[in-house]
Motif scaffolding. Structure first.
Motif, PDB file in Angstrom:
ATOM      1  N   SER A 166       0.831  -1.335  -0.042  1.00 22.80           N
ATOM      2  CA  SER A 166      -0.349  -0.188   0.045  1.00 22.80           C
ATOM      3  C   SER A 166       1.033   1.426  -0.006  1.00 22.80           C
ATOM      4  O   SER A 166       0.181   2.400  -0.442  1.00 22.80           O
ATOM      5  N   SER A 167       2.085   1.650   0.138  1.00 16.94           N
ATOM      6  CA  SER A 167       3.079   2.395   0.531  1.00 16.94           C
ATOM      7  C   SER A 167       3.198   3.567  -1.070  1.00 16.94           C
ATOM      8  O   SER A 167       2.957   4.271  -1.372  1.00 16.94           O
ATOM      9  N   TYR A 168       3.396   1.955  -1.394  1.00 17.07           N
ATOM     10  CA  TYR A 168       3.225   2.995  -2.820  1.00 17.07           C
ATOM     11  C   TYR A 168       2.260   3.634  -4.230  1.00 17.07           C
ATOM     12  O   TYR A 168       2.447   4.610  -4.508  1.00 17.07           O
ATOM     13  N   GLN A 204       0.184  10.727  -3.419  1.00 18.47           N
ATOM     14  CA  GLN A 204       1.585  12.426  -2.706  1.00 18.47           C
ATOM     15  C   GLN A 204       1.821  13.173  -3.581  1.00 18.47           C
ATOM     16  O   GLN A 204       2.258  14.276  -3.797  1.00 18.47           O
ATOM     17  N   ALA A 205       2.060  12.097  -4.706  1.00 20.84           N
ATOM     18  CA  ALA A 205       3.145  13.166  -5.794  1.00 20.84           C
ATOM     19  C   ALA A 205       1.816  13.435  -7.036  1.00 20.84           C
ATOM     20  O   ALA A 205       1.955  14.694  -7.070  1.00 20.84           O
ATOM     21  N   ALA A 229      -0.338  18.584  -8.794  1.00 20.83           N
ATOM     22  CA  ALA A 229      -1.712  19.703  -8.713  1.00 20.83           C
ATOM     23  C   ALA A 229      -1.860  20.615  -8.222  1.00 20.83           C
ATOM     24  O   ALA A 229      -1.746  21.961  -7.908  1.00 20.83           O
ATOM     25  N   GLY A 230      -1.328  20.207  -6.463  1.00 19.55           N
ATOM     26  CA  GLY A 230      -1.599  21.853  -5.660  1.00 19.55           C
ATOM     27  C   GLY A 230       0.048  22.226  -5.116  1.00 19.55           C
ATOM     28  O   GLY A 230      -0.664  22.811  -4.507  1.00 19.55           O
ATOM     29  N   GLY A 231       0.766  21.856  -5.351  1.00 12.64           N
ATOM     30  CA  GLY A 231       2.437  22.093  -3.956  1.00 12.64           C
ATOM     31  C   GLY A 231       2.512  21.470  -3.586  1.00 12.64           C
ATOM     32  O   GLY A 231       2.215  20.194  -2.951  1.00 12.64           O
ATOM     33  N   LEU A 232       3.476  22.356  -2.793  1.00 12.62           N
ATOM     34  CA  LEU A 232       4.447  21.246  -1.819  1.00 12.62           C
ATOM     35  C   LEU A 232       3.084  21.719  -0.771  1.00 12.62           C
ATOM     36  O   LEU A 232       3.369  20.546   0.658  1.00 12.62           O
ATOM     37  N   HIS A 283       0.646  14.165   3.302  1.00  8.05           N
ATOM     38  CA  HIS A 283       1.517  13.420   4.503  1.00  8.05           C
ATOM     39  C   HIS A 283       1.611  13.250   6.019  1.00  8.05           C
ATOM     40  O   HIS A 283       1.339  12.958   6.261  1.00  8.05           O
ATOM     41  N   TYR A 284       0.919  14.159   6.300  1.00 13.34           N
ATOM     42  CA  TYR A 284       0.275  14.500   7.486  1.00 13.34           C
ATOM     43  C   TYR A 284      -0.941  14.041   8.150  1.00 13.34           C
ATOM     44  O   TYR A 284      -1.217  13.673   9.133  1.00 13.34           O
TER      45      TYR A 284
END
Length: 167
Positions: free
Chosen positions: A80-82, A88-89, A94-97, A104-105
């Motif tokens: 599931s990590s992939y 997240q990529a 799409a929305g930046g950092l 991620h949080y």
């Protein structure tokens, strides 16, 4: 008989004895006073009313559910990590950092990505192993030292060998 009666009396403090202890002090009866003192319970819980405390088990998982915290960041990758990393990529592109950090949080990705099917070894170590060692690591079942049908197998091999010699 009197000893058992005194044991069952349950004398906890001077209120249970009445005025006998004060009379023993006033009249100087040291033996009676010592007996009364010996009969008192030396357990504090007997003389003070104590309410039972219901102790609730608090585990980290219960606290995370109560405060609605996200799950812990896994140390190692799994299948599931992939998918989490790919999501997240996509958020980053799409929305930046800020979007990637928020993702991620909310659902943290694995801390490290180790190669799969290396039995927990780093790739360099696993590739250095011989084929026999890799095969033994890949089999999950433990091998028994002696098989249960060892004697019939040896007997069968002996008979086949004897037949080959005679022919």
């Amino acid at each position: 008989m009197q000893v058992h009666t005194l044991d069952k009396a349950g004398i906890i403090n001077e209120l249970h004895i009445g005025s006998s202890i004060s009379q023993a002090v006033q009249q100087g009866r040291h033996a009676d006073f010592a007996l009364f003192m010996a009969l008192f319970s030396n357990d504090v819980r007997d003389s003070c009313p104590i309410e039972p405390v219901d102790e609730k088990k608090t585990t980290e998982q219960l606290l995370r559910q109560r405060f609605e915290l996200p799950e812990l960041q896994p140390l190692r990758n799994d299948q599931s990590s992939y998918q989490i990393s790919a999501q997240q990529a996509r958020y980053f592109h799409a929305g930046g950092l800020a979007s990637a950090k928020l993702s991620h949080y909310l659902k943290p990705e694995a801390l490290t990505y180790l190669p799969e099917d290396t039995q927990g070894f780093p790739e360099e170590v696993y590739l250095n192993l011989s084929g026999h060692e890799r095969r033994s690591l890949a089999t999950k079942s433990s091998k028994t030292l002696l098989t249960t049908d060892l004697y019939p197998q040896l007997n069968m091999a002996l008979r086949h060998d004897q037949l080959r010699v005679q022919i």
